[in-house]
Design a protein around this motif. Structure first.
Motif, PDB file in Angstrom:
ATOM      1  N   VAL A  19       5.288   7.455  -4.268  1.00 30.40           N
ATOM      2  CA  VAL A  19       5.725   6.852  -5.531  1.00 30.40           C
ATOM      3  C   VAL A  19       6.177   7.945  -6.503  1.00 30.40           C
ATOM      4  O   VAL A  19       7.148   7.765  -7.239  1.00 30.40           O
ATOM      5  CB  VAL A  19       4.615   5.962  -6.128  1.00 30.40           C
ATOM      6  CG1 VAL A  19       5.008   5.439  -7.495  1.00 30.40           C
ATOM      7  CG2 VAL A  19       4.325   4.792  -5.185  1.00 30.40           C
ATOM      8  N   GLN A  20       5.502   9.082  -6.481  1.00 31.77           N
ATOM      9  CA  GLN A  20       5.945  10.199  -7.312  1.00 31.77           C
ATOM     10  C   GLN A  20       7.333  10.673  -6.878  1.00 31.77           C
ATOM     11  O   GLN A  20       8.170  11.012  -7.723  1.00 31.77           O
ATOM     12  CB  GLN A  20       4.948  11.354  -7.238  1.00 31.77           C
ATOM     13  CG  GLN A  20       3.679  11.089  -8.009  1.00 31.77           C
ATOM     14  CD  GLN A  20       2.628  12.167  -7.793  1.00 31.77           C
ATOM     15  OE1 GLN A  20       2.581  12.821  -6.749  1.00 31.77           O
ATOM     16  NE2 GLN A  20       1.758  12.326  -8.783  1.00 31.77           N
TER      17      GLN A  20
ATOM     18  N   SER B 253       0.787  -3.424  -6.069  1.00 31.30           N
ATOM     19  CA  SER B 253       0.377  -2.548  -4.975  1.00 31.30           C
ATOM     20  C   SER B 253      -1.072  -2.115  -5.150  1.00 31.30           C
ATOM     21  O   SER B 253      -1.767  -2.534  -6.071  1.00 31.30           O
ATOM     22  CB  SER B 253       1.278  -1.305  -4.930  1.00 31.30           C
ATOM     23  OG  SER B 253       0.935  -0.397  -5.955  1.00 31.30           O
ATOM     24  N   ASN B 254      -1.479  -1.249  -4.254  1.00 35.34           N
ATOM     25  CA  ASN B 254      -2.822  -0.689  -4.277  1.00 35.34           C
ATOM     26  C   ASN B 254      -3.011   0.325  -5.409  1.00 35.34           C
ATOM     27  O   ASN B 254      -4.136   0.709  -5.700  1.00 35.34           O
ATOM     28  CB  ASN B 254      -3.113   0.003  -2.943  1.00 35.34           C
ATOM     29  CG  ASN B 254      -2.101   1.095  -2.634  1.00 35.34           C
ATOM     30  OD1 ASN B 254      -0.896   0.846  -2.636  1.00 35.34           O
ATOM     31  ND2 ASN B 254      -2.577   2.294  -2.367  1.00 35.34           N
ATOM     32  N   LEU B 255      -1.940   0.747  -6.060  1.00 34.31           N
ATOM     33  CA  LEU B 255      -2.039   1.802  -7.073  1.00 34.31           C
ATOM     34  C   LEU B 255      -2.442   1.236  -8.420  1.00 34.31           C
ATOM     35  O   LEU B 255      -2.015   0.144  -8.808  1.00 34.31           O
ATOM     36  CB  LEU B 255      -0.701   2.534  -7.205  1.00 34.31           C
ATOM     37  CG  LEU B 255      -0.222   3.245  -5.940  1.00 34.31           C
ATOM     38  CD1 LEU B 255       1.144   3.857  -6.169  1.00 34.31           C
ATOM     39  CD2 LEU B 255      -1.216   4.304  -5.507  1.00 34.31           C
ATOM     40  N   GLU B 256      -3.246   1.991  -9.125  1.00 31.95           N
ATOM     41  CA  GLU B 256      -3.610   1.626 -10.489  1.00 31.95           C
ATOM     42  C   GLU B 256      -2.365   1.711 -11.360  1.00 31.95           C
ATOM     43  O   GLU B 256      -1.390   2.356 -11.005  1.00 31.95           O
ATOM     44  CB  GLU B 256      -4.669   2.598 -11.037  1.00 31.95           C
ATOM     45  CG  GLU B 256      -5.982   2.571 -10.278  1.00 31.95           C
ATOM     46  CD  GLU B 256      -6.745   1.283 -10.483  1.00 31.95           C
ATOM     47  OE1 GLU B 256      -6.691   0.718 -11.600  1.00 31.95           O
ATOM     48  OE2 GLU B 256      -7.390   0.831  -9.526  1.00 31.95           O
TER      49      GLU B 256
ATOM     50  N   THR C 212       1.413   5.415  -1.090  1.00 31.28           N
ATOM     51  CA  THR C 212       0.705   6.653  -1.409  1.00 31.28           C
ATOM     52  C   THR C 212       1.202   7.136  -2.769  1.00 31.28           C
ATOM     53  O   THR C 212       2.340   6.851  -3.162  1.00 31.28           O
ATOM     54  CB  THR C 212       0.970   7.756  -0.360  1.00 31.28           C
ATOM     55  OG1 THR C 212       2.357   8.115  -0.409  1.00 31.28           O
ATOM     56  CG2 THR C 212       0.581   7.290   1.039  1.00 31.28           C
ATOM     57  N   VAL C 213       0.344   7.849  -3.456  1.00 29.69           N
ATOM     58  CA  VAL C 213       0.727   8.394  -4.762  1.00 29.69           C
ATOM     59  C   VAL C 213       1.921   9.327  -4.608  1.00 29.69           C
ATOM     60  O   VAL C 213       2.862   9.290  -5.404  1.00 29.69           O
ATOM     61  CB  VAL C 213      -0.466   9.130  -5.418  1.00 29.69           C
ATOM     62  CG1 VAL C 213      -0.035   9.888  -6.660  1.00 29.69           C
ATOM     63  CG2 VAL C 213      -1.576   8.142  -5.750  1.00 29.69           C
TER      64      VAL C 213
ATOM     65  N   PHE D 143       4.013   7.301 -13.569  1.00 28.18           N
ATOM     66  CA  PHE D 143       4.687   8.113 -12.564  1.00 28.18           C
ATOM     67  C   PHE D 143       5.957   8.712 -13.132  1.00 28.18           C
ATOM     68  O   PHE D 143       6.828   9.137 -12.399  1.00 28.18           O
ATOM     69  CB  PHE D 143       5.003   7.276 -11.322  1.00 28.18           C
ATOM     70  CG  PHE D 143       3.787   6.978 -10.501  1.00 28.18           C
ATOM     71  CD1 PHE D 143       3.288   7.907  -9.612  1.00 28.18           C
ATOM     72  CD2 PHE D 143       3.122   5.772 -10.645  1.00 28.18           C
ATOM     73  CE1 PHE D 143       2.160   7.646  -8.859  1.00 28.18           C
ATOM     74  CE2 PHE D 143       1.997   5.502  -9.900  1.00 28.18           C
ATOM     75  CZ  PHE D 143       1.510   6.435  -9.006  1.00 28.18           C
TER      76      PHE D 143
ATOM     77  N   LYS E  74       5.572  -1.664  -7.432  1.00 30.92           N
ATOM     78  CA  LYS E  74       4.427  -0.777  -7.649  1.00 30.92           C
ATOM     79  C   LYS E  74       3.289  -1.512  -8.332  1.00 30.92           C
ATOM     80  O   LYS E  74       2.123  -1.341  -7.990  1.00 30.92           O
ATOM     81  CB  LYS E  74       4.833   0.437  -8.481  1.00 30.92           C
ATOM     82  CG  LYS E  74       3.735   1.472  -8.524  1.00 30.92           C
ATOM     83  CD  LYS E  74       3.429   2.145  -9.833  1.00 30.92           C
ATOM     84  CE  LYS E  74       3.831   1.561 -11.089  1.00 30.92           C
ATOM     85  NZ  LYS E  74       2.750   1.198 -12.004  1.00 30.92           N
TER      86      LYS E  74
ATOM     87  N   HIS F 186       0.849  -1.195   0.000  1.00 36.31           N
ATOM     88  CA  HIS F 186       0.000   0.000   0.000  1.00 36.31           C
ATOM     89  C   HIS F 186       0.883   1.242   0.000  1.00 36.31           C
ATOM     90  O   HIS F 186       1.453   1.617   1.024  1.00 36.31           O
ATOM     91  CB  HIS F 186      -0.937  -0.011   1.214  1.00 36.31           C
ATOM     92  CG  HIS F 186      -1.951  -1.090   1.145  1.00 36.31           C
ATOM     93  ND1 HIS F 186      -3.128  -0.950   0.456  1.00 36.31           N
ATOM     94  CD2 HIS F 186      -1.935  -2.354   1.623  1.00 36.31           C
ATOM     95  CE1 HIS F 186      -3.813  -2.077   0.540  1.00 36.31           C
ATOM     96  NE2 HIS F 186      -3.102  -2.952   1.237  1.00 36.31           N
TER      97      HIS F 186
END
Length: 112
Positions: free
Chosen positions: A9-10, A86-89, A5-6, A93, A83, A3
């Protein structure tokens, strides 16, 4: 599943670009050093035997930078896999790696 956060990762994507820019800059500078050394010693009429050790050392340092860059590529690929799991679509990035339809890693040009 991880999990992230955007924002985190950015930040990683920004740092990846910065590290590659630094590695490429170091390569550029080392190559320029090699050329400038050759020009200087040629103009000073230094015999090849006296420059060989220095040329070999600079060449070895360039090779190590290239090897380090390859390790950074492998690290970046591993980060991309993390990534992906993970929870991210699957979103951009700013990374160069993407997925083909067969799931294999591939280089993808991405606008900054």
């Amino acid at each position: 599943m991880h999990h992230f956060t955007v924002e985190s990762v950015q930040a990683v994507a920004k740092d990846v670009r910065s590290v590659f820019a630094s590695a490429d800059s170091a390569l550029h500078d080392a190559a320029r050093l090699m050329i400038d050394f050759l020009v200087a010693t040629e103009q000073a009429d230094v015999c090849p035997a006296k420059t060989q050790k220095t040329l070999k050392a600079v060449s070895a340092s360039i090779e190590r930078i290239v090897e380090g860059r390859a390790e950074l590529i492998r690290a970046h690929q591993t980060m991309t896999v993390l990534k992906d799991n993970s929870n991210l679509e699957v979103v951009d990035f700013g990374c160069w790696f993407g997925r083909k339809s067969d799931g294999k890693l591939t280089l993808v040009p991405v606008a900054a």
